[in-house]
Design a protein around this motif. Structure first.
Motif, mmCIF file in Angstrom:
data_model
loop_
_atom_site.group_PDB
_atom_site.id
_atom_site.type_symbol
_atom_site.label_atom_id
_atom_site.label_comp_id
_atom_site.label_asym_id
_atom_site.label_seq_id
_atom_site.Cartn_x
_atom_site.Cartn_y
_atom_site.Cartn_z
ATOM 1 N N TYR A 299 -2.117 -1.925 5.227
ATOM 2 C CA TYR A 299 -2.453 -3.320 5.491
ATOM 3 C C TYR A 299 -1.264 -4.104 6.041
ATOM 4 O O TYR A 299 -1.453 -5.041 6.811
ATOM 5 C CB TYR A 299 -3.022 -3.992 4.246
ATOM 6 N N PHE B 171 -9.021 -6.922 -1.015
ATOM 7 C CA PHE B 171 -9.198 -5.885 0.001
ATOM 8 C C PHE B 171 -10.583 -5.245 -0.090
ATOM 9 O O PHE B 171 -11.157 -4.858 0.929
ATOM 10 C CB PHE B 171 -8.102 -4.823 -0.095
ATOM 11 N N LEU C 86 -12.678 -7.731 1.648
ATOM 12 C CA LEU C 86 -12.384 -7.685 3.088
ATOM 13 C C LEU C 86 -13.153 -6.551 3.759
ATOM 14 O O LEU C 86 -13.755 -6.740 4.820
ATOM 15 C CB LEU C 86 -10.876 -7.520 3.306
ATOM 16 N N GLN C 87 -13.175 -5.392 3.134
ATOM 17 C CA GLN C 87 -13.873 -4.251 3.724
ATOM 18 C C GLN C 87 -15.392 -4.398 3.631
ATOM 19 O O GLN C 87 -16.110 -3.942 4.511
ATOM 20 C CB GLN C 87 -13.418 -2.944 3.087
ATOM 21 N N GLU D 266 -4.001 -9.942 5.349
ATOM 22 C CA GLU D 266 -3.669 -8.541 5.075
ATOM 23 C C GLU D 266 -2.200 -8.391 4.674
ATOM 24 O O GLU D 266 -1.879 -7.628 3.755
ATOM 25 C CB GLU D 266 -3.991 -7.676 6.286
ATOM 26 N N ALA E 82 -0.941 -7.156 1.005
ATOM 27 C CA ALA E 82 -0.040 -6.010 0.840
ATOM 28 C C ALA E 82 1.144 -6.378 -0.053
ATOM 29 O O ALA E 82 1.530 -5.610 -0.934
ATOM 30 C CB ALA E 82 0.447 -5.527 2.206
ATOM 31 N N SER F 275 -1.405 -3.012 9.742
ATOM 32 C CA SER F 275 -2.584 -3.572 10.387
ATOM 33 C C SER F 275 -2.479 -5.092 10.501
ATOM 34 O O SER F 275 -2.820 -5.676 11.530
ATOM 35 C CB SER F 275 -3.823 -3.177 9.586
ATOM 36 N N GLY F 276 -2.027 -5.730 9.435
ATOM 37 C CA GLY F 276 -1.880 -7.180 9.450
ATOM 38 C C GLY F 276 -0.844 -7.648 10.461
ATOM 39 O O GLY F 276 -1.047 -8.648 11.158
#
Length: 119
Positions: free
Chosen positions: A16, A80, A83-84, A53, A57, A19-20
């Protein structure tokens, strides 16, 4: 916190964080090859997702590491999961119907919640 938590949360946090950072820093053209859904979202939304994200993290690692408000790790992992749960329909409604990664992240975040609660 046990060793299993640190392994699972560490991997999740690294994913994350990466990705973030991509979502927070890259423009739409550079994100498109990896994230086809960015064309359907305003860039401010993509930037906010990136910031969320990154903060999540940090929330997985810093509170348990310092001992200050360790329950925030549970909140970050639960965030998270949520989020998913939101990301899967976004992927399914677009051209990019690959949700295997999302399901894996959902399961990993759920395991992290379980490990963070000490059960």
């Amino acid at each position: 916190m046990n060793i299993a938590y640190w392994i699972v949360a560490g991997v999740l946090a690294l994913f994350y964080l990466y990705s973030g950072a991509l979502k927070a820093l890259r423009d739409r053209d550079r994100l498109r090859p990896m994230m086809a859904w960015v064309d359907r979202m305003p860039m401010p939304v993509v930037r906010v997702l990136g910031a969320v994200e990154i903060l999540g993290a940090v929330g997985l690692i810093l509170p348990p590491l310092t001992g200050i408000a360790p329950s925030l790790a549970v909140a970050a992992a639960a965030g998270f999961v949520l989020l998913q749960i939101g990301a899967i329909p976004v992927h399914l409604t677009g051209e990019d119907r690959r949700v295997t990664l999302n399901i894996g992240l959902l399961a990993t975040a759920a395991v992290t919640v379980w490990l963070a609660t000490g059960r």
